[in-house]
Write a protein that holds these residues in place. Structure first.
Motif, PDB file in Angstrom:
ATOM      1  N   THR A  18       0.867  -1.176   0.000  1.00  0.00           N
ATOM      2  CA  THR A  18       0.000   0.000   0.000  1.00  0.00           C
ATOM      3  C   THR A  18       0.904   1.228   0.000  1.00  0.00           C
ATOM      4  O   THR A  18       1.879   1.270   0.741  1.00  0.00           O
ATOM      5  CB  THR A  18      -0.870   0.021   1.282  1.00  0.00           C
ATOM      6  OG1 THR A  18      -1.416  -1.283   1.454  1.00  0.00           O
ATOM      7  CG2 THR A  18      -1.990   1.021   1.170  1.00  0.00           C
ATOM      8  N   GLU A  20       1.766   5.247   0.497  1.00  0.00           N
ATOM      9  CA  GLU A  20       1.372   6.349   1.362  1.00  0.00           C
ATOM     10  C   GLU A  20       1.149   7.626   0.573  1.00  0.00           C
ATOM     11  O   GLU A  20       1.886   7.922  -0.381  1.00  0.00           O
ATOM     12  CB  GLU A  20       2.507   6.610   2.355  1.00  0.00           C
ATOM     13  CG  GLU A  20       2.141   6.321   3.788  1.00  0.00           C
ATOM     14  CD  GLU A  20       3.343   6.513   4.689  1.00  0.00           C
ATOM     15  OE1 GLU A  20       3.698   7.677   4.954  1.00  0.00           O
ATOM     16  OE2 GLU A  20       3.934   5.490   5.079  1.00  0.00           O
ATOM     17  N   SER A  59       2.766   7.527  -3.005  1.00  0.00           N
ATOM     18  CA  SER A  59       1.899   7.736  -4.166  1.00  0.00           C
ATOM     19  C   SER A  59       2.485   8.803  -5.091  1.00  0.00           C
ATOM     20  O   SER A  59       2.070   9.965  -5.065  1.00  0.00           O
ATOM     21  CB  SER A  59       0.506   8.130  -3.677  1.00  0.00           C
ATOM     22  OG  SER A  59      -0.390   8.129  -4.755  1.00  0.00           O
ATOM     23  N   GLN A 149      -1.151   1.526  -6.692  1.00  0.00           N
ATOM     24  CA  GLN A 149      -2.180   0.708  -6.025  1.00  0.00           C
ATOM     25  C   GLN A 149      -1.663  -0.715  -5.773  1.00  0.00           C
ATOM     26  O   GLN A 149      -2.428  -1.603  -5.384  1.00  0.00           O
ATOM     27  CB  GLN A 149      -3.463   0.585  -6.874  1.00  0.00           C
ATOM     28  CG  GLN A 149      -3.906   1.822  -7.624  1.00  0.00           C
ATOM     29  CD  GLN A 149      -4.368   2.923  -6.717  1.00  0.00           C
ATOM     30  OE1 GLN A 149      -5.043   2.666  -5.728  1.00  0.00           O
ATOM     31  NE2 GLN A 149      -3.985   4.145  -7.018  1.00  0.00           N
ATOM     32  N   GLY A 150      -0.400  -0.962  -6.075  1.00  0.00           N
ATOM     33  CA  GLY A 150       0.152  -2.308  -5.884  1.00  0.00           C
ATOM     34  C   GLY A 150      -0.224  -3.290  -6.983  1.00  0.00           C
ATOM     35  O   GLY A 150      -0.137  -4.511  -6.801  1.00  0.00           O
TER      36      GLY A 150
END
Ligand code: ZN
Length: 177
Positions: A18, A20, A59, A149-150
């Motif tokens: 996830t 940050e 992000s 978003q992985g």
């Protein structure tokens, strides 16, 4: 001086984690990360690079489309750091196109993407933008947005039959021209 960063390869958990939110793009650590990523994506003949690909789970990604060895038909643009991206809307219409990924060397996939998207993001000067992207730039944006978003492109192919080695991909391209 910017430093070329090591690129995380598929299997590294950072690619699947996830990411940050970037609270303050103006901090020296974010600014120097952006400089490093700009140098790294150019060096690697990429058209985009996401922070998790250089082991930074935040992000942020670089859009840097230009014709190069890996993407000879890519449109030219000024390389741009995209911070805290949001996807506002997407066209129903999708297009299939070939993608590769610096974290998945040697593989290409025929990936469906929305042909048009509306997005919001911050730039490195902390300004907020709302922009519409189409075609190849929309594709690169969606690929990099997935990274934060992985998600990676092999998750997006309709079938594993849409995957090909880089070597076979280049052979196919040459037989078309
Ligand atoms: Zn990628």
């Amino acid at each position: 001086m910017p430093i070329l960063r090591q690129i995380a390869q598929l299997g590294q958990p950072v690619l699947r984690g996830t990411m940050e939110h970037v609270a303050d793009p103006s901090t020296p650590s974010v600014q120097s990360l952006i400089d490093d990523m700009l140098a790294t994506v150019m060096d690697a003949n990429g058209v985009g690079l996401a922070a998790p690909q250089v082991y930074e789970p935040i992000s942020l990604f670089i859009l840097a489309s230009r014709p190069n060895q890996r993407y000879p038909d890519a449109p030219m643009m000024e390389p741009l750091a995209i911070i805290n991206p949001e996807l506002l809307w997407k066209s129903d219409e999708k297009e299939q196109g070939w993608e590769g990924c610096l974290s998945i060397p040697g593989l290409r996939g025929f990936v469906p993407r929305h042909q048009r998207i509306g997005v919001r993001y911050q730039t490195r000067d902390s300004k907020m933008w709302e922009v519409e992207y189409t075609d190849f730039l929309a594709r690169v944006f969606q690929h990099e947005y997935d990274h934060v978003q992985g998600i990676v492109f092999i998750d997006r192919v309709a079938s594993t039959l849409d995957l090909m080695t880089e070597q076979e991909y280049l052979r196919m391209q040459q037989s078309y021209t």
